[in-house]
Write an enzyme that holds these catalytic residues in place. Structure first.
Site, PDB file in Angstrom:
ATOM      1  N   PRO A   2       0.841  -1.217   0.000  1.00 25.06           N
ATOM      2  CA  PRO A   2       0.000   0.000   0.000  1.00 25.06           C
ATOM      3  C   PRO A   2       0.868   1.257   0.000  1.00 25.06           C
ATOM      4  O   PRO A   2       1.788   1.388   0.805  1.00 25.06           O
ATOM      5  CB  PRO A   2      -0.776  -0.111   1.321  1.00 25.06           C
ATOM      6  CG  PRO A   2      -0.674  -1.547   1.731  1.00 25.06           C
ATOM      7  CD  PRO A   2       0.634  -2.032   1.188  1.00 25.06           C
ATOM      8  N   GLU A   3       0.609   2.133  -0.940  1.00 25.67           N
ATOM      9  CA  GLU A   3       1.324   3.410  -1.026  1.00 25.67           C
ATOM     10  C   GLU A   3       0.417   4.509  -0.467  1.00 25.67           C
ATOM     11  O   GLU A   3      -0.713   4.250  -0.072  1.00 25.67           O
ATOM     12  CB  GLU A   3       1.689   3.693  -2.492  1.00 25.67           C
ATOM     13  CG  GLU A   3       2.673   2.698  -3.089  1.00 25.67           C
ATOM     14  CD  GLU A   3       4.094   2.894  -2.566  1.00 25.67           C
ATOM     15  OE1 GLU A   3       4.344   3.877  -1.849  1.00 25.67           O
ATOM     16  OE2 GLU A   3       4.947   2.040  -2.871  1.00 25.67           O
TER      17      GLU A   3
END
Ligand SMILES: [Zn+2]
Length: 270
Positions: A2-3
């Site tokens: 997840p960014e």
């Protein structure tokens, strides 16, 4: 992994179900995440009302009168809002039961995520050294230009340094450098001021767009298999080695910078 856009999408998805609600109970099935879940959180969070849910870099902070819970999704974590009768699976490491009857559930097969505690008015050590948020007004061409003088490190490494600016992960750094026509290996200190102004603007635009796209899947936070959306079809360089540049047709190249794969167009980027 997840960014920033996925973390912000998660924040927007869960906040309406948390803010103004009291945490009735905390159930911890696996206390050994990337760091052990602190005893202070087990002791202090139950009974507290969540006042606000904020994002700082890739951390989510649930603020209460007794302190703040810090959540990090790690490599493979996700947070969902569920009805309380949904049975936990093998990778569902903790639940917060809310006074609404719903639960916030953390799922993380690889256990690189974390749940930590920050005292009221304090800054957790993990947050203390972080640079500005990319959406802050302070993050602009002047800031990047000033910070980069005398630096010989590649501009991509500079842009991904969390002490310079937070949340510009590998995918978004590659895409922003392409959009600004800057070669990822160029020395950070040799990039001119006007090119940094364009780079800062492209970072903001690309991250904001990715958040908008993630926002289309918000309803998934109420389903058992929800995951924020990505925008792979819309990438210009990331993951496209050997494929033609969407602007000039030259094959996209892949190189390794700072132990991370990066992608660029040898014609468009200088
Ligand atoms: Zn090109």
């Amino acid at each position: 992994m997840p960014e920033l856009p996925e973390v912000e999408t998660t924040r927007r998805g869960i906040a309406p179900y948390l803010v103004g609600h009291r945490v009735v109970a905390v159930t911890i099935r696996q206390p050994r995440l990337r760091w052990p879940i602190p005893a202070a959180l087990r002791r202090l969070l139950p009974g507290q009302k969540i006042e606000n849910v904020e994002r700082r870099a890739k951390y989510l902070l649930a603020h209460t009168g007794a302190g703040s819970a810090l959540l990090h999704l790690g490599m493979s974590g996700s947070l969902r809002i569920l009805e309380r009768d949904v049975a936990p699976g093998a990778h569902d490491h903790f639940d917060w039961r809310l006074d609404s009857g719903r639960i916030l559930r953390f799922t993380d097969p690889r256990r690189f995520g974390s749940l930590l505690w920050q005292k009221p008015g304090a800054t957790h050590p993990l947050l203390a050294q972080l640079g500005p948020e990319p959406f802050d007004e302070a993050f602009d061409g002047v800031y990047l230009w000033t910070k980069s003088r005398g630096r010989s490190a590649p501009v991509k490494t500079f842009l991904m340094d969390q002490r310079i600016v937070v949340g510009v992960g590998n995918i978004y750094a590659a895409e922003a450098l392409f959009a600004a026509d800057i070669h990822p290996r160029r020395a950070a200190g040799s990039v001119a001021h006007d090119r940094y102004a364009r780079l800062a603007a492209e970072v903001k635009r690309i991250l904001a767009y990715a958040i908008t796209r993630g926002g289309t899947t918000l309803r998934d936070f109420l389903s058992p298999d929800g995951a924020p959306g990505y925008f792979e079809q819309e990438l210009f360089v990331y993951g496209r080695a050997g494929e033609p540049c969407k602007v000039c047709g030259t094959p996209i190249r892949s190189i390794v910078i700072g132990q991370r794969s990066t992608f660029y167009c040898p014609r468009c980027q200088r």
